[in-house]
Design a protein around this motif. Structure first.
Motif, short mmCIF file in Angstrom:
data_model
loop_
_atom_site.label_atom_id
_atom_site.label_comp_id
_atom_site.label_asym_id
_atom_site.label_seq_id
_atom_site.Cartn_x
_atom_site.Cartn_y
_atom_site.Cartn_z
N TRP A 92 0.89 -1.27 -0.08
CA TRP A 92 -0.19 0.02 0.07
C TRP A 92 0.85 1.26 -0.13
O TRP A 92 0.26 2.12 -0.55
CB TRP A 92 -1.04 -0.04 1.13
CG TRP A 92 -1.93 -0.90 1.00
CD1 TRP A 92 -2.06 -1.94 1.73
CD2 TRP A 92 -3.17 -0.89 0.25
NE1 TRP A 92 -3.28 -2.83 1.13
CE2 TRP A 92 -4.02 -2.20 0.21
CE3 TRP A 92 -3.59 0.09 -0.73
CZ2 TRP A 92 -4.88 -2.35 -0.47
CZ3 TRP A 92 -4.75 -0.30 -1.68
CH2 TRP A 92 -5.61 -1.31 -1.49
N LEU A 93 1.87 1.29 0.87
CA LEU A 93 2.81 2.56 0.91
C LEU A 93 3.59 2.62 -0.47
O LEU A 93 3.66 4.01 -1.03
CB LEU A 93 3.98 2.18 1.85
CG LEU A 93 3.26 2.39 3.30
CD1 LEU A 93 4.43 2.25 4.29
CD2 LEU A 93 2.72 3.74 3.54
N LEU A 94 3.91 1.64 -1.19
CA LEU A 94 4.49 1.96 -2.40
C LEU A 94 3.55 2.52 -3.37
O LEU A 94 3.74 3.37 -4.29
CB LEU A 94 4.88 0.52 -3.22
CG LEU A 94 6.22 -0.03 -2.56
CD1 LEU A 94 6.36 -1.60 -2.99
CD2 LEU A 94 7.41 0.82 -2.93
N TYR A 95 2.15 2.04 -3.41
CA TYR A 95 1.15 2.87 -4.19
C TYR A 95 1.16 4.29 -3.82
O TYR A 95 1.08 5.27 -4.80
CB TYR A 95 -0.26 2.12 -4.17
CG TYR A 95 -0.48 1.01 -4.96
CD1 TYR A 95 -0.98 1.12 -6.42
CD2 TYR A 95 -0.62 -0.21 -4.57
CE1 TYR A 95 -1.10 0.09 -7.16
CE2 TYR A 95 -0.90 -1.38 -5.34
CZ TYR A 95 -1.15 -1.27 -6.79
OH TYR A 95 -1.50 -2.19 -7.49
N LEU A 96 0.86 4.44 -2.47
CA LEU A 96 0.89 5.84 -1.85
C LEU A 96 2.05 6.73 -2.17
O LEU A 96 1.96 7.83 -2.74
CB LEU A 96 0.78 5.74 -0.29
CG LEU A 96 -0.68 5.68 0.10
CD1 LEU A 96 -0.78 5.65 1.56
CD2 LEU A 96 -1.60 6.72 -0.37
N GLY A 97 3.22 6.21 -2.45
CA GLY A 97 4.63 6.82 -2.52
C GLY A 97 4.63 7.26 -3.99
O GLY A 97 4.88 8.34 -4.40
N ALA A 98 4.19 6.17 -4.99
CA ALA A 98 4.35 6.43 -6.46
C ALA A 98 3.34 7.69 -6.61
O ALA A 98 3.61 8.78 -7.40
CB ALA A 98 3.85 5.53 -7.18
N LEU A 99 2.09 7.78 -6.08
CA LEU A 99 1.19 8.89 -6.33
C LEU A 99 1.66 10.23 -5.51
O LEU A 99 1.49 11.36 -6.15
CB LEU A 99 -0.16 8.38 -5.45
CG LEU A 99 -1.23 7.33 -6.05
CD1 LEU A 99 -2.33 7.10 -5.07
CD2 LEU A 99 -1.81 7.85 -7.46
N GLY A 100 2.27 9.96 -4.35
CA GLY A 100 2.66 11.06 -3.88
C GLY A 100 3.85 11.84 -4.49
O GLY A 100 4.11 13.11 -4.47
N MET A 101 4.93 11.05 -5.15
CA MET A 101 5.73 11.57 -6.09
C MET A 101 5.07 12.33 -7.12
O MET A 101 5.44 13.56 -7.48
CB MET A 101 6.58 10.47 -6.55
CG MET A 101 7.66 9.78 -5.73
SD MET A 101 8.78 10.90 -4.69
CE MET A 101 9.90 11.47 -5.85
N GLY A 102 4.21 11.69 -7.97
CA GLY A 102 3.58 12.45 -9.12
C GLY A 102 3.17 13.60 -8.56
O GLY A 102 2.94 14.88 -9.18
N ILE A 103 2.21 13.50 -7.42
CA ILE A 103 1.24 14.84 -6.98
C ILE A 103 2.35 15.92 -6.52
O ILE A 103 2.23 17.10 -6.70
CB ILE A 103 0.33 14.57 -5.92
CG1 ILE A 103 -0.82 13.59 -6.56
CG2 ILE A 103 -0.21 15.48 -5.37
CD1 ILE A 103 -1.50 12.92 -5.58
N SER A 104 3.36 15.47 -5.87
CA SER A 104 4.30 16.74 -5.19
C SER A 104 5.08 17.18 -6.63
O SER A 104 5.30 18.35 -6.50
CB SER A 104 5.24 15.94 -4.02
OG SER A 104 6.06 14.88 -4.54
N GLY A 105 5.43 16.48 -7.45
CA GLY A 105 6.17 16.75 -8.62
C GLY A 105 5.17 17.74 -9.50
O GLY A 105 5.42 19.04 -9.90
#
Ligand code: HEM
Length: 180
Positions: A92-105
């Protein structure tokens, strides 16, 4: 209904493609992009980073939907209830992390007018992207993602070579899958 032996082929394809792209982005972002001065020569490098990052963001959302919508193999066990739980949380954290990278970018790009600069030739790059708060989140998340990916790969290798349960086959298009 019987659980399938492997994940849906679309999920398998998205898993391996996003794994390659995310690892490439984390390494290239940390060791090349972040160390390059904000001069005009950096603009094409940033453009490639942004396009790849947005592609990963879209792929992560599609992948999450496919994961929810398709049947999954039975949960795998490494022989410890605690470590099995760590595995689930890591996914779950890997999904959230990938989403978070895209959104913060996207946050950095919006606040710094980066889309107009890279794709519209409008003005110069800012002195530093750290002038924009999402840049700090982008960095901490990238470190967290590297740690999570290390954990994820370590666990997959443990399954495959110590428990010898052929877990890799679940994330493949064919062959003899775990539990066969
Ligand atoms: C999963 C997707 C992404 C990954 C894995 C990723 C990875 C990275 C990494 C590792 C860094 C350097 C962090 C550091 O060590 O300080 C970075 C910087 C950056 N990223 Fe991303 N990124 C992603 C998506 C995006 C997106 C979608 C955008 C914009 C639309 C973006 C824009 C930037 C910018 C502007 C920087 C700052 C470069 C600098 O400070 O010189 N990223 N990214």
């Amino acid at each position: 209904m019987d659980k399938p032996k492997r994940y849906h082929p679309l999920l398998v394809g998205l898993h391996w493609l996003s794994a390659l792209l995310i690892i490439f982005m984390l390494l290239a972002g940390t060791f090349l992009l972040a160390n390059q001065p904000n001069a005009p020569a950096k603009i094409p490098v940033l453009a490639l980073h942004m396009i790849t990052g947005l592609l990963i963001l879209v792929m992560t959302i599609v992948r999450f939907i496919v994961r929810l919508a398709t049947p999954k193999p039975a949960p795998a066990s490494i022989g410890s209830a605690f470590l099995d739980r760590v595995g689930v949380v890591t996914h779950w954290l890997l999904y959230l992390g990938a989403l978070g990278m895209g959104i913060s970018g996207l946050g950095i790009a919006t606040q710094s007018n980066l889309f107009a600069i890279t794709f519209g030739g409008a003005g110069e790059l800012p002195r530093s992207f750290y002038l924009f708060p999402p840049r700090i989140g982008h960095e901490y998340l990238s470190i967290a993602m590297l740690a999570l990916i290390g954990l994820h790969i370590g666990a997959a290798l443990l399954h495959q070579f110590l428990r010898k349960d052929n877990l890799f086959a679940r994330m493949s298009f064919g062959g003899k899958a775990a539990g066969n």
